[in-house]
Design a protein around this motif. Structure first.
Motif, PDB file in Angstrom:
ATOM      1  N   GLU A   1       0.816  -1.205   0.000  1.00  0.00           N
ATOM      2  CA  GLU A   1       0.000   0.000   0.000  1.00  0.00           C
ATOM      3  C   GLU A   1       0.857   1.265   0.000  1.00  0.00           C
ATOM      4  O   GLU A   1       0.514   2.267  -0.633  1.00  0.00           O
ATOM      5  CB  GLU A   1      -0.955  -0.004   1.193  1.00  0.00           C
ATOM      6  CG  GLU A   1      -2.046  -1.072   1.102  1.00  0.00           C
ATOM      7  CD  GLU A   1      -2.884  -0.954  -0.162  1.00  0.00           C
ATOM      8  OE1 GLU A   1      -3.242   0.183  -0.538  1.00  0.00           O
ATOM      9  OE2 GLU A   1      -3.175  -1.996  -0.783  1.00  0.00           O
TER      10      GLU A   1
ATOM     11  N   THR B   1       2.157   1.637  -3.569  1.00  0.00           N
ATOM     12  CA  THR B   1       1.079   2.080  -4.455  1.00  0.00           C
ATOM     13  C   THR B   1       0.773   3.564  -4.267  1.00  0.00           C
ATOM     14  O   THR B   1       0.579   4.303  -5.245  1.00  0.00           O
ATOM     15  CB  THR B   1      -0.187   1.238  -4.195  1.00  0.00           C
ATOM     16  OG1 THR B   1       0.106  -0.133  -4.488  1.00  0.00           O
ATOM     17  CG2 THR B   1      -1.343   1.699  -5.063  1.00  0.00           C
TER      18      THR B   1
ATOM     19  N   THR C   1       0.493  -0.409  -9.206  1.00  0.00           N
ATOM     20  CA  THR C   1       0.025  -1.543  -8.417  1.00  0.00           C
ATOM     21  C   THR C   1       1.098  -2.622  -8.300  1.00  0.00           C
ATOM     22  O   THR C   1       2.003  -2.729  -9.133  1.00  0.00           O
ATOM     23  CB  THR C   1      -1.242  -2.167  -9.025  1.00  0.00           C
ATOM     24  OG1 THR C   1      -0.941  -2.669 -10.333  1.00  0.00           O
ATOM     25  CG2 THR C   1      -2.353  -1.140  -9.106  1.00  0.00           C
TER      26      THR C   1
ATOM     27  N   SER D   1      -2.518  -4.695  -4.690  1.00  0.00           N
ATOM     28  CA  SER D   1      -3.272  -3.456  -4.875  1.00  0.00           C
ATOM     29  C   SER D   1      -3.894  -3.383  -6.262  1.00  0.00           C
ATOM     30  O   SER D   1      -4.640  -2.449  -6.563  1.00  0.00           O
ATOM     31  CB  SER D   1      -2.362  -2.242  -4.642  1.00  0.00           C
ATOM     32  OG  SER D   1      -1.219  -2.290  -5.472  1.00  0.00           O
TER      33      SER D   1
END
Length: 312
Positions: free
Chosen positions: A256, A259, A265, A282
């Protein structure tokens, strides 16, 4: 300790028609890897066996089924590592070899180096009896179609909010722990469709695509290669485990953060030294599966976790 084999089939956008192929391929890879344990093999043997299955499967972007560079050629990367002594081997810009992961293992075991690429890697492969296939033998119709779409429309499958739905990016990987507590990882990819010739992916970079450390855990990653390499995603997850996070928390937090920072991603599969599992992505999808004892776990969409009971 109960042995575990955990695999992923690449994160990104997966067309609905290919989801069953991804799940079936991941299941097959896990079961093949687990057979190694039943025959007394190590986690290193298990991850190599699992990835070889996916390199033979055209549903995956590795080996047969790899995507094409802008010139219409396949150039593959792979890496392998064991956690007891931090030994690693990797290959990059590999052409016309059915199993780059086995070539990476040869680099680890037969040289003083970590990474070989290009023509030098080809000479090394020939010297050690690796079959060189005829040019184009690994190219599939799917890979040709995805490249043509890229040439016409461009697009980045790994960018948040991307509308490019023609094909998927991806990588294949396996992590495992055996009954002796040895952690191992193997990761293999065809890279990104339309890439420049000579591009080296995160998969060939230890600490980005693969990392294994018996003191903490083992990781295989997938997704936007440049972001993963810049973030050193696999090693970042290991350091997060070292700081006290669980395998799941470490994997989720690091992906995360990547990202958010890069607007790209990624996904990863993780095992801690105690056998705890971490899976996160992600992207819209990532096919994954693992076997623990007599259960086969798998999924492809977020929050999906299916469990299939296996016969003794």
């Amino acid at each position: 300790m109960d042995p575990i084999v955990l695999v992923h089939g690449g994160s990104g956008y997966i067309p609905a028609s290919r989801v069953p192929l991804k799940i079936a391929g991941c299941k097959k890879a896990v079961l093949e890897g687990y057979k190694v344990f039943e025959k007394g093999g190590s986690s290193l043997d298990a991850v190599e066996a699992a990835v070889r299955v996916m390199e033979d499967d055209p549903a995956f972007n590795a080996g047969y089924g790899s995507v094409l560079n802008i010139d219409g050629e396949i150039e593959m990367d792979a890496s392998i590592m064991t956690g007891n002594n931090l030994r690693a081997g990797a290959v990059t810009i590999v052409k016309d070899v059915a199993h780059p992961i086995s070539l990476a293992r040869l680099v680890m075991e037969k040289t003083k180096h970590v990474l070989l690429g290009g023509e030098g890697c080809k000479k090394f492969a020939i010297k050690h009896g690796v079959q060189i296939l005829p040019p184009g033998a690994l190219v599939t119709e799917q890979a040709k179609q995805v490249l043509e779409y890229y040439k016409e429309f461009g697009g980045d499958f790994t960018e948040i909010g991307s509308n490019n739905k023609k094909g998927e990016v991806g990588t294949v990987g396996a992590v495992a722990i055996d009954s002796n507590g040895l952690l191992s990882v193997a990761t293999s990819t065809g890279g990104i469709s339309g890439k420049l010739p000579g591009r080296c992916s995160d998969t060939s970079q230890i600490g980005a695509g693969s990392y294994a450390d018996n003191c903490n855990g083992v990781v295989s990653t997938t997704g936007h290669g440049e972001a993963i390499a810049q973030f050193c995603l696999a090693h970042a997850i290991i350091k997060a485990i070292e700081s006290g996070k669980t395998a799941q928390k470490a994997t989720t937090d690091c992906i995360e953060t990547l990202t958010k920072h890069f607007n790209k991603t990624a996904g990863a599969i993780t095992l801690s030294k105690s056998g705890d599992v971490g899976i996160h992505f992600s992207s819209k999808s990532m096919a994954w599966a693992y076997r623990l004892k007599h259960e086969l776990h798998y999924g492809v969409e977020r929050d999906q976790h299916e469990i299939e009971k296996l016969q003794n």
